[in-house]
Scaffold this motif. Structure first.
Motif, PDB file in Angstrom:
ATOM      1  N   CYS A  28      53.855   9.478 -67.213  1.00 17.77           N
ATOM      2  CA  CYS A  28      54.797   9.978 -66.210  1.00 17.77           C
ATOM      3  C   CYS A  28      54.898   9.043 -65.008  1.00 17.77           C
ATOM      4  O   CYS A  28      55.984   8.855 -64.455  1.00 17.77           O
ATOM      5  CB  CYS A  28      54.411  11.386 -65.771  1.00 17.77           C
ATOM      6  N   GLN A  66      58.312   7.341 -63.943  1.00 22.65           N
ATOM      7  CA  GLN A  66      58.816   7.537 -62.578  1.00 22.65           C
ATOM      8  C   GLN A  66      59.225   6.198 -61.963  1.00 22.65           C
ATOM      9  O   GLN A  66      60.275   6.093 -61.338  1.00 22.65           O
ATOM     10  CB  GLN A  66      57.764   8.221 -61.723  1.00 22.65           C
ATOM     11  N   GLN A 119      63.551   4.764 -61.375  1.00 25.05           N
ATOM     12  CA  GLN A 119      64.226   4.350 -60.150  1.00 25.05           C
ATOM     13  C   GLN A 119      65.392   3.417 -60.477  1.00 25.05           C
ATOM     14  O   GLN A 119      66.279   3.222 -59.667  1.00 25.05           O
ATOM     15  CB  GLN A 119      63.238   3.679 -59.205  1.00 25.05           C
ATOM     16  N   PRO A 139      61.350  11.951 -69.158  1.00 27.11           N
ATOM     17  CA  PRO A 139      61.459  12.221 -67.717  1.00 27.11           C
ATOM     18  C   PRO A 139      61.519  13.717 -67.399  1.00 27.11           C
ATOM     19  O   PRO A 139      60.895  14.182 -66.451  1.00 27.11           O
ATOM     20  CB  PRO A 139      62.754  11.509 -67.311  1.00 27.11           C
ATOM     21  N   CYS A 162      58.174  15.304 -67.886  1.00 29.98           N
ATOM     22  CA  CYS A 162      57.268  14.958 -66.776  1.00 29.98           C
ATOM     23  C   CYS A 162      57.591  15.760 -65.519  1.00 29.98           C
ATOM     24  O   CYS A 162      56.897  15.633 -64.515  1.00 29.98           O
ATOM     25  CB  CYS A 162      57.378  13.466 -66.438  1.00 29.98           C
ATOM     26  N   LEU A 207      60.035  15.320 -63.460  1.00 23.89           N
ATOM     27  CA  LEU A 207      60.393  14.419 -62.366  1.00 23.89           C
ATOM     28  C   LEU A 207      61.620  14.968 -61.649  1.00 23.89           C
ATOM     29  O   LEU A 207      62.687  15.120 -62.260  1.00 23.89           O
ATOM     30  CB  LEU A 207      60.664  13.008 -62.887  1.00 23.89           C
ATOM     31  N   ARG A 260      64.787  12.477 -61.443  1.00 30.58           N
ATOM     32  CA  ARG A 260      65.136  11.774 -62.672  1.00 30.58           C
ATOM     33  C   ARG A 260      66.653  11.637 -62.774  1.00 30.58           C
ATOM     34  O   ARG A 260      67.392  12.442 -62.201  1.00 30.58           O
ATOM     35  CB  ARG A 260      64.546  12.489 -63.876  1.00 30.58           C
TER      36      ARG A 260
END
Length: 112
Positions: A56, A60, A64, A92, A95, A97, A100
């Motif tokens: 993860c 991450q 980006q 993603p 995880c 996020l 994301r």
């Protein structure tokens, strides 16, 4: 004359540096970046596998730059490692996020 040679040399260096950074993942190829996702190998081939913290963290970082993330997930290195792109693009989300790239198109796939 020395000044002109310095300027020409500088322009050549800029051109080379620009060419190196022109890919989806900057200076590194998607195949090189895929090597950083070794902790994601099981999660990228089995949608029921748990996703490790180290995976993860790498996702991450790559997330980006969604263009790079997609290029990595669809890379030859990812495919040869047994990753299933349809499963890999779910990492993603798996995880959790928050930032994301939801809805981003990765070739024929869309990030959930």
């Amino acid at each position: 004359m020395k000044y002109l040679l310095c300027v020409v040399g500088f322009v050549v260096l800029l051109a080379i540096a620009g060419a190196d950074g022109a890919g989806e993942c900057g200076r590194n190829s998607p195949d090189m970046e895929a090597m950083k996702l070794i902790p994601c190998a099981e999660a990228a081939s089995d949608e029921n596998a748990s996703v490790s913290r180290s995976c993860c963290l790498q996702i991450q970082k790559l997330g980006q730059n969604p263009k790079c993330l997609c290029a990595v997930m669809l890379s030859n290195t990812a495919k040869s490692s047994g990753a299933n792109p349809e499963v890999a693009i779910t990492i993603p989300k798996r995880c959790n996020l928050a930032n994301r790239p939801v809805g981003y198109k990765c070739g024929p796939y869309t990030l959930p």
